[in-house]
Scaffold this motif. Sequence first.
Motif, PDB file in Angstrom:
ATOM      1  N   LYS A 101     -32.702 -44.438 -22.110  1.00 49.23           N
ATOM      2  CA  LYS A 101     -31.534 -43.603 -22.375  1.00 49.23           C
ATOM      3  C   LYS A 101     -30.440 -44.407 -23.088  1.00 49.23           C
ATOM      4  O   LYS A 101     -29.788 -43.894 -24.022  1.00 49.23           O
ATOM      5  N   LYS A 102     -30.267 -45.655 -22.663  1.00 45.95           N
ATOM      6  CA  LYS A 102     -29.276 -46.510 -23.307  1.00 45.95           C
ATOM      7  C   LYS A 102     -29.677 -46.803 -24.754  1.00 45.95           C
ATOM      8  O   LYS A 102     -28.860 -46.761 -25.671  1.00 45.95           O
ATOM      9  N   ASP A 103     -30.978 -47.106 -24.942  1.00 45.90           N
ATOM     10  CA  ASP A 103     -31.470 -47.398 -26.279  1.00 45.90           C
ATOM     11  C   ASP A 103     -31.222 -46.233 -27.235  1.00 45.90           C
ATOM     12  O   ASP A 103     -30.920 -46.415 -28.418  1.00 45.90           O
ATOM     13  N   MET A 104     -31.381 -45.018 -26.725  1.00 49.81           N
ATOM     14  CA  MET A 104     -31.283 -43.817 -27.543  1.00 49.81           C
ATOM     15  C   MET A 104     -29.875 -43.219 -27.546  1.00 49.81           C
ATOM     16  O   MET A 104     -29.650 -42.140 -28.084  1.00 49.81           O
ATOM     17  N   ASN A 105     -28.936 -43.938 -26.903  1.00 49.88           N
ATOM     18  CA  ASN A 105     -27.551 -43.447 -26.846  1.00 49.88           C
ATOM     19  C   ASN A 105     -27.439 -42.024 -26.286  1.00 49.88           C
ATOM     20  O   ASN A 105     -26.796 -41.147 -26.868  1.00 49.88           O
ATOM     21  N   PHE A 106     -28.158 -41.803 -25.162  1.00 50.96           N
ATOM     22  CA  PHE A 106     -28.070 -40.495 -24.510  1.00 50.96           C
ATOM     23  C   PHE A 106     -26.608 -40.183 -24.177  1.00 50.96           C
ATOM     24  O   PHE A 106     -25.881 -41.065 -23.707  1.00 50.96           O
ATOM     25  N   PRO A 107     -26.173 -38.939 -24.391  1.00 53.41           N
ATOM     26  CA  PRO A 107     -24.809 -38.575 -23.988  1.00 53.41           C
ATOM     27  C   PRO A 107     -24.654 -38.654 -22.474  1.00 53.41           C
ATOM     28  O   PRO A 107     -25.577 -38.292 -21.738  1.00 53.41           O
ATOM     29  N   LYS A 108     -23.529 -39.145 -22.017  1.00 55.94           N
ATOM     30  CA  LYS A 108     -23.305 -39.299 -20.571  1.00 55.94           C
ATOM     31  C   LYS A 108     -22.765 -37.992 -19.982  1.00 55.94           C
ATOM     32  O   LYS A 108     -22.123 -37.217 -20.655  1.00 55.94           O
TER      33      LYS A 108
END
Length: 367
Positions: free
Chosen positions: A360-367
């Motif tokens: 999720k961090k790698d793909m810049n998932f929205p928080k």
Amino acid sequence: MKFEFYPKESKLHDFLQFPRLLYYREEFDKSKKDINFQEILMEDYRSFVSKVEEKLNPFAKKIEKFYMKEYLSDYDFIDLISRATGIFDYKDEKDYLDMLLSLDENEVKRGIIYSMMLINDDYLDDLDETVKKADEISSNYNGMIEFIKELPIEAGSKWNFFLIAEEPLKYMEMYVKLMEELLPIFDEIYSPFEDEVKEYGEYLVNFLNEKGAEGLEQITYSIVNVNLLDDENMNILISLMFPYALSIITTSKVNYTAWGLRMEEAFKKMKEINENKTLERVQIFKNLGDKTRYEVLKLIAAGETSTKVIAKTLGVSSATISYHINNFLTSKVIKMDKSNDKFGYVVDYELLEGAIEEFKKDMNFPK
């Protein structure tokens, strides 16, 4: 825990597995895109296998009768026989082959069925009762045929077992004759490495006896779970033929661990790959990218660990399931577990959860 090395048995183990190398390169080439850590396999080993294959090719038709083309199969003729007879306390390879010729028809049949029960987790808690059950099945021809029909192996291999059930002594004589022909070739290949195998085996057990469980964790970089090895004695054989493999073998006589001659190098490289977290995630998701493998993982997560049941549920061979499980183990998606003296597998949820969060961090998932 006491560790002991057996040089004679190491050589005998490799001799009995030697014909399998006929299929190694073909199987590796077919599946190399899916194999975890395939870069661990050194070029000198691939060259070694190619030379062995050249020597074995003239015997290919005979070898196919007793060794399955499915590389990770547990159902090779000699695997089944040796689980029942054990391979310890024989003077040499010829002595073991002579013992095989001394077995009567009932002993051969019972040994095959007993070993199949061990592999398929069909055995009872009392091994004596398991032997009785195997004796009951093997003494009834129709019962033996029905038992073989249910095995999770390809049709051609089942047919071979049907033939063996009809004439077990004839097939045993054919097998021994084949191995007698292969023995000089094996000796020629094995002898240049024999001293190295002995030296490494002695070094390994001395190190482990000095360091104990801590040493095993150290030498395997914690990839091997020491809690699984709760036997008072650990019998170690060193394998030249399969230097990048580690197998725990259960038999009716003496259990042992076949430890590849280059396993220390393999563990070190696996550690280096796993320490690169991006590569680790790639290995994990790579393992989830195959439908059959994904279904295997779902069944393990549901609590099923029998390769026979998983294979039957998914309609594939047990060798295919073993192949997928090995990939899950090396990528650490699953871990070996031991309950009620039986080995099984559990999903490493902590690892998967961590990989998903990092993804999720790698793909810049929205928080």
